[in-house]
Design a protein around this motif. Sequence first.
Motif, PDB file in Angstrom:
ATOM      1  N   SER A 143       0.817  -1.217   0.000  1.00  0.00           N
ATOM      2  CA  SER A 143       0.000   0.000   0.000  1.00  0.00           C
ATOM      3  C   SER A 143       0.848   1.263   0.000  1.00  0.00           C
ATOM      4  N   ILE A 144       1.967   1.278   0.716  1.00  0.00           N
ATOM      5  CA  ILE A 144       2.767   2.511   0.761  1.00  0.00           C
ATOM      6  C   ILE A 144       3.479   2.736  -0.567  1.00  0.00           C
ATOM      7  N   VAL A 145       3.871   1.673  -1.247  1.00  0.00           N
ATOM      8  CA  VAL A 145       4.456   1.828  -2.582  1.00  0.00           C
ATOM      9  C   VAL A 145       3.420   2.406  -3.540  1.00  0.00           C
ATOM     10  N   PRO A 159      11.156   0.678   8.759  1.00  0.00           N
ATOM     11  CA  PRO A 159      11.989   1.820   8.359  1.00  0.00           C
ATOM     12  C   PRO A 159      12.783   1.584   7.081  1.00  0.00           C
ATOM     13  N   HIS A 160      13.095   0.340   6.771  1.00  0.00           N
ATOM     14  CA  HIS A 160      13.811   0.072   5.518  1.00  0.00           C
ATOM     15  C   HIS A 160      12.889   0.237   4.311  1.00  0.00           C
ATOM     16  N   ILE A 161      11.629  -0.097   4.481  1.00  0.00           N
ATOM     17  CA  ILE A 161      10.658   0.140   3.422  1.00  0.00           C
ATOM     18  C   ILE A 161      10.482   1.643   3.205  1.00  0.00           C
ATOM     19  N   VAL A 162      10.366   2.401   4.299  1.00  0.00           N
ATOM     20  CA  VAL A 162      10.222   3.854   4.195  1.00  0.00           C
ATOM     21  C   VAL A 162      11.476   4.472   3.592  1.00  0.00           C
ATOM     22  N   ASN A 163      12.634   3.987   4.002  1.00  0.00           N
ATOM     23  CA  ASN A 163      13.890   4.513   3.468  1.00  0.00           C
ATOM     24  C   ASN A 163      13.981   4.298   1.962  1.00  0.00           C
ATOM     25  N   TYR A 190      16.390   4.870  13.422  1.00  0.00           N
ATOM     26  CA  TYR A 190      17.597   5.691  13.263  1.00  0.00           C
ATOM     27  C   TYR A 190      18.665   4.931  12.489  1.00  0.00           C
ATOM     28  N   ASN A 191      18.808   3.658  12.789  1.00  0.00           N
ATOM     29  CA  ASN A 191      19.797   2.818  12.113  1.00  0.00           C
ATOM     30  C   ASN A 191      19.497   2.718  10.618  1.00  0.00           C
ATOM     31  N   ALA A 192      18.218   2.575  10.259  1.00  0.00           N
ATOM     32  CA  ALA A 192      17.837   2.504   8.849  1.00  0.00           C
ATOM     33  C   ALA A 192      18.072   3.829   8.150  1.00  0.00           C
ATOM     34  N   MET A 193      17.848   4.927   8.849  1.00  0.00           N
ATOM     35  CA  MET A 193      18.091   6.251   8.268  1.00  0.00           C
ATOM     36  C   MET A 193      19.565   6.433   7.908  1.00  0.00           C
ATOM     37  N   LYS A 194      20.419   5.779   8.642  1.00  0.00           N
ATOM     38  CA  LYS A 194      21.855   5.844   8.357  1.00  0.00           C
ATOM     39  C   LYS A 194      22.268   4.897   7.230  1.00  0.00           C
TER      40      LYS A 194
END
Length: 378
Positions: free
Chosen positions: A236-238, A277-281, A314-318
């Motif tokens: 759905s987010i894609v 968060p990896h999907i959002v990233n 935070y880790n995924a953002m990096k």
Amino acid sequence: MTLFVYDDALLNYRFRDDHPFNQMRLLLTKSLLETNQLLTDNDILQPRIATDEELLLGHQAEYIQAVKYAGSNKLSAQDCEKFGLNSNDTPNFEAMHHKCALLVGATLTAVDAVLQHKTDTACNFAGGLHHGFRGRASGFCIYNDATVAIEYIKQHYQKRVLYIDTDAHHGDGVQFAFYNDKDVFTYSIHETGRYLFPGTGSIHEKGDGDGYLYSMNLPVDAYTEDDSFLSTFEKSIVRACEFFQPDIILSQNGADAHYLDPLTHLSVTHRTFQQIPHIVNQCAKSYTQGKWIALGGGGYNIFQVAPLAWAQVYNAMKGNPPLTGSIPQAWIDKWQPKAQIKIPAEWNEDLTGYEAIPRRLDIEEKNEQTLERVIMHY
């Protein structure tokens, strides 16, 4: 670089000692990241306090004044009821306007850091108070930092905002603030409102007027597990990104969908919080040139769930792979004496005590039907 907005003063958003909303989870997250050598002093950004003019971007002047009076015990019981203040969920506390304005200012600090090109990603896990309305407090939320931030982005930077809300509770305050707005897409995946506050967020809430189709809701069934939650979210987010083509992503990362959370009825494990968060990233990389601001939100198991989930964000953002294996013993030793429950020794320790739900296939089928009914419009 990913900037982490923090000051000890953010811990002062505190209703009372026995209230489930406890910002100690913010300190635990910071400490966990530091112990994992993922966060240094150079990554920490001091927040500013939001001005009254900035708060007016998301709230009525009369309401802001009421919050000021309530924080000095000068608001009548009748007016408290009118503005949703001093309720069981959202009791008054001393100097609440100042403390809430700092929380909003922390989110605006993250916004400016990203949109003034100091970094592509920034987080304020003290924020994410998505139930606050323009003229009323609700559900532990007094000022709605996400609503203020989105309007701030629109007015100061002329950007189109995708708001992603993965809290177990529907992001009602943010959705209805932009329900008629085609420049803001509000997305919320949450436990169905049949069982859980605030009771909104049905698939039929798609926006209105110019904002029609710019609200997307995925209400999943109670006891939804990892596979179904993640499949529903990713598909759905894609589709939302493809449809909206955002300039920037603002995500609310409630950690209360976990099966150990005391206030909700979903049944996911830390595997879900590793993957979200990896999907959002990936969405940020594909659609916003990496520009992504992350907020906190719900999460009422403050030792076993919230800090682990937010550390993964935070880790995924990096740009790192999910954190797995052992949690540093130094962090456990530091906080175990303050916890009334056992702090996990591993990032996925929750899997060992997990029991699958007998209705799993029925729940998965119902969620798949909900997904199909939602994305058919995009």
